[in-house]
Design a protein around this motif. Sequence first.
Motif, PDB file in Angstrom:
ATOM      1  N   CYS A 125      32.578  30.727  11.864  1.00 43.41           N
ATOM      2  CA  CYS A 125      32.817  32.490  11.636  1.00 43.41           C
ATOM      3  C   CYS A 125      33.698  33.309  12.127  1.00 43.41           C
ATOM      4  N   ARG A 126      34.169  33.174  13.726  1.00 45.96           N
ATOM      5  CA  ARG A 126      34.471  33.957  14.561  1.00 45.96           C
ATOM      6  C   ARG A 126      36.233  33.175  13.970  1.00 45.96           C
ATOM      7  N   GLN A 127      36.467  31.940  14.834  1.00 42.40           N
ATOM      8  CA  GLN A 127      37.303  31.311  14.167  1.00 42.40           C
ATOM      9  C   GLN A 127      37.969  31.374  13.013  1.00 42.40           C
ATOM     10  N   SER A 128      36.870  31.322  11.861  1.00 40.39           N
ATOM     11  CA  SER A 128      37.509  31.722  10.049  1.00 40.39           C
ATOM     12  C   SER A 128      38.559  32.569  10.127  1.00 40.39           C
ATOM     13  N   LEU A 129      38.201  33.920  10.980  1.00 45.30           N
ATOM     14  CA  LEU A 129      38.896  35.202  11.335  1.00 45.30           C
ATOM     15  C   LEU A 129      40.224  34.998  11.126  1.00 45.30           C
ATOM     16  N   LEU A 130      40.522  34.129  12.409  1.00 39.57           N
ATOM     17  CA  LEU A 130      41.771  33.761  12.822  1.00 39.57           C
ATOM     18  C   LEU A 130      42.567  33.079  11.378  1.00 39.57           C
ATOM     19  N   GLU A 131      42.343  31.678  11.043  1.00 40.26           N
ATOM     20  CA  GLU A 131      41.990  31.377  10.547  1.00 40.26           C
ATOM     21  C   GLU A 131      43.068  31.573   8.564  1.00 40.26           C
ATOM     22  N   ASN A 132      41.794  32.411   8.576  1.00 38.33           N
ATOM     23  CA  ASN A 132      42.147  33.172   7.274  1.00 38.33           C
ATOM     24  C   ASN A 132      43.249  34.539   7.034  1.00 38.33           C
ATOM     25  N   LEU A 133      43.184  34.618   8.309  1.00 35.58           N
ATOM     26  CA  LEU A 133      44.510  35.388   7.819  1.00 35.58           C
ATOM     27  C   LEU A 133      45.504  34.962   7.640  1.00 35.58           C
ATOM     28  N   HIS A 134      46.151  35.773   5.902  1.00 33.29           N
ATOM     29  CA  HIS A 134      47.512  34.694   5.276  1.00 33.29           C
ATOM     30  C   HIS A 134      48.352  36.347   5.178  1.00 33.29           C
ATOM     31  N   PRO A 135      49.547  36.205   5.342  1.00 41.81           N
ATOM     32  CA  PRO A 135      50.839  36.828   5.064  1.00 41.81           C
ATOM     33  C   PRO A 135      51.130  37.379   4.413  1.00 41.81           C
ATOM     34  N   LEU A 136      51.206  38.609   4.149  1.00 39.83           N
ATOM     35  CA  LEU A 136      51.608  39.474   3.009  1.00 39.83           C
ATOM     36  C   LEU A 136      53.429  39.464   2.683  1.00 39.83           C
ATOM     37  N   THR A 137      53.355  39.351   4.203  1.00 36.34           N
ATOM     38  CA  THR A 137      55.153  39.288   3.850  1.00 36.34           C
ATOM     39  C   THR A 137      55.773  37.936   2.946  1.00 36.34           C
ATOM     40  N   PRO A 138      57.039  38.130   2.438  1.00 35.23           N
ATOM     41  CA  PRO A 138      57.383  36.650   2.117  1.00 35.23           C
ATOM     42  C   PRO A 138      58.011  35.745   2.452  1.00 35.23           C
ATOM     43  N   GLU A 139      57.856  34.434   2.337  1.00 39.75           N
ATOM     44  CA  GLU A 139      59.184  33.809   3.431  1.00 39.75           C
ATOM     45  C   GLU A 139      59.131  33.724   4.789  1.00 39.75           C
ATOM     46  N   VAL A 140      57.735  33.695   5.315  1.00 39.24           N
ATOM     47  CA  VAL A 140      57.621  33.065   6.169  1.00 39.24           C
ATOM     48  C   VAL A 140      57.002  32.403   6.596  1.00 39.24           C
ATOM     49  N   ALA A 141      57.216  31.414   7.227  1.00 37.97           N
ATOM     50  CA  ALA A 141      57.409  29.840   8.073  1.00 37.97           C
ATOM     51  C   ALA A 141      55.921  29.325   8.845  1.00 37.97           C
ATOM     52  N   GLU A 142      55.357  28.598   8.193  1.00 38.26           N
ATOM     53  CA  GLU A 142      53.588  28.133   8.461  1.00 38.26           C
ATOM     54  C   GLU A 142      53.662  27.532   9.025  1.00 38.26           C
ATOM     55  N   ASN A 143      52.797  28.372  10.356  1.00 41.95           N
ATOM     56  CA  ASN A 143      52.528  27.041  11.597  1.00 41.95           C
ATOM     57  C   ASN A 143      53.326  26.614  12.605  1.00 41.95           C
ATOM     58  N   VAL A 144      54.148  27.982  12.604  1.00 44.85           N
ATOM     59  CA  VAL A 144      55.088  28.113  13.982  1.00 44.85           C
ATOM     60  C   VAL A 144      54.975  28.041  15.436  1.00 44.85           C
ATOM     61  N   GLU A 145      55.374  26.992  16.006  1.00 50.82           N
ATOM     62  CA  GLU A 145      54.878  27.526  17.623  1.00 50.82           C
ATOM     63  C   GLU A 145      55.788  28.934  18.230  1.00 50.82           C
ATOM     64  N   ASP A 146      55.351  29.645  18.756  1.00 48.03           N
ATOM     65  CA  ASP A 146      56.344  30.610  18.850  1.00 48.03           C
ATOM     66  C   ASP A 146      55.764  30.925  20.727  1.00 48.03           C
ATOM     67  N   MET A 147      56.006  30.177  21.753  1.00 54.24           N
ATOM     68  CA  MET A 147      55.888  31.044  22.652  1.00 54.24           C
ATOM     69  C   MET A 147      55.687  32.532  23.561  1.00 54.24           C
ATOM     70  N   HIS A 148      56.300  33.139  22.823  1.00 55.64           N
ATOM     71  CA  HIS A 148      56.941  34.403  22.845  1.00 55.64           C
ATOM     72  C   HIS A 148      56.257  35.660  21.473  1.00 55.64           C
ATOM     73  N   ALA A 149      55.625  35.308  20.639  1.00 55.14           N
ATOM     74  CA  ALA A 149      55.098  35.539  20.032  1.00 55.14           C
ATOM     75  C   ALA A 149      53.786  37.195  20.831  1.00 55.14           C
ATOM     76  N   LEU A 150      54.533  38.072  19.785  1.00 50.70           N
ATOM     77  CA  LEU A 150      53.607  38.972  20.158  1.00 50.70           C
ATOM     78  C   LEU A 150      53.406  39.659  18.630  1.00 50.70           C
ATOM     79  N   GLU A 151      51.549  40.502  19.344  1.00 51.17           N
ATOM     80  CA  GLU A 151      50.784  40.787  18.135  1.00 51.17           C
ATOM     81  C   GLU A 151      49.710  41.924  18.269  1.00 51.17           C
ATOM     82  N   SER A 152      49.461  42.889  17.390  1.00 49.78           N
ATOM     83  CA  SER A 152      48.768  43.919  17.271  1.00 49.78           C
ATOM     84  C   SER A 152      47.786  43.853  15.844  1.00 49.78           C
TER      85      SER A 152
END
Length: 574
Positions: free
Chosen positions: A389-416
């Motif tokens: 269930c803990r892992q599903s929390l991350l997996e179930n985060l889905h975008p409200l922003t349009p036109e975003v790419a999925e499954n992108v590998e970004d070594m410089h990603a930042l998040e809050s």
Amino acid sequence: MKEIVTIQVGSYANFVGSHFWNFQDELLGLADSPTGDQIFRSHGLNMDVLYRTGETQQGILTYTPRLVSVDFQGSLGSVSTRGTLYNEVPESSVDTLTWTGPVTTHTSQPLKKNLFLQSLYLEETENVGTSRDCGSRNGDFCPEVQDKDIVECLENEVQYWTDFSKVHYHPQSLYELSGLWCDIKDFNNYGIGREAFFGGLHAEEINERLRFFVEECDLPQGIQFIIDDSGGFSGVAGEFLENIADEYTNIPVLLYSVRSPYSSLDSTNRKLTLSRKLHDAVSFSKLSTFSKLIVPMGLPSLRTSRMSKYLCLEDQKPYHNSAVYASAIHSISLPFRMQPLGPSAQLSYTCGAVDVNELVQMLAGQAQQNKVMALDIVMPAPALSDIQCRQSLLENLHPLTPEVAENVEDMHALESMTIHGVFGSGCKRASVSEVKDAVQTAYSTAAERPRFSHLSVAQCPLPIPLPFPSIFGNLVGRHGELLDTPISESASRGSLEVHSIPMAARLRSSSCILPFLENRLENLRKFGIARGALGSELLASWGFGKDDVEDMGETLSNMVRTLNPVSELSSDSD
């Protein structure tokens, strides 16, 4: 204290804002209720960050949002531009001495309040001199109207954003954009919005209202700006933002550009399609220039999106879909008003407090210097009862922003990320430390993790006020818990059945936003900059010369280059 001033510009932005302020009003009521849930009475939030205290001429103390709202004339429905707390006796008419001919007066009857607004009025009338319990679900104040009748009325009859607003507004808050000599449906591009802002005294009057709220702040931490950027209000906001940047250089602007699903409908009219593509490019370029962070929000369809797994949404109802965007903004803004951390995380109701400027520095002030954020949510959030269930929390985060790419590998990603009100084992709310451990465990087993991640946690869930739409599926329980079997035959459930829900929301600075940026850059170059471009005359009619358009192209190109230095679209060649 670090105050926030909120600005809402445009019809859909005010729909979102109406839900947002209903959440705050509900929190205030539940916190004051002696019989309420302890989780709400000790929510650990400083509501003064968003609200101001005042006093009417009659000596009645008030507590109203620090808000400037801009919309069409007539958009307030049955509500006065002065709100309901500071009513004044209208000035008596003065006879015109220079005119001796006949005078004809045309008046229209005020719009009738719906059942919900009538019930609010009756409740307040019966409780004069006492504090209003904003979180009450008791329908006793109006024996003739039951809560179920109010819910049904709102589901079928909402026309204006004030129809479901349970909040008192200050007289300086509500501004109607009068004198628009065009049909509302023609108020659909950036240029006409620019013209409207400077028409009459609009610019001066709107700026003066903002000044009223900013100057009474002790230490403003930022401006929370919600804009309906699908049409002319984008131009209004762009010019407004430029004035803000000039006058309040040290106050960061966090901008949410929101769109309803019905604004994304494809058009068979080629001229209108061209206008929309250029509007999108111009709007985003101009709005992003004067904001520290910009968060595009507006999926073509919420009903069919993956984030609505446990929701029953109707795309054609702004009353429905705006509630989702408001929920996300509420969650993201929680860290801005969290109380300081207590002596122990186990004894605290919140952790991870940051102000707007700190958020900007975390997400846009590091290596990438990217100010365009993707927003993801889980609504409702799953329990943290086991590792899966803990892992599903991350997996179930889905975008409200349009036109975003999925499954992108970004070594410089930042998040809050903000998580609040989630359940742990059994039916108990997870403690702050349990949530922190669960997220850390989830990331340790995840295939990818961001370069930097900030976590804010609150035990207080999202309260569901009475005027919230019936958008929850029948697998959502009373407190937002996710059930294995349907709880009722009805496909949808509302505020009478669901009283609160756990939420998770995340802002990401990531290359996943590249398709969104590249589409706008490509359209501007193709239809506005290239030799013989079809939209050059249209842009000129909006008040943009060749140099202006090239500057906007350079702004978008720099955004693309920031996230992808080798992108062909970011090159200088056309």
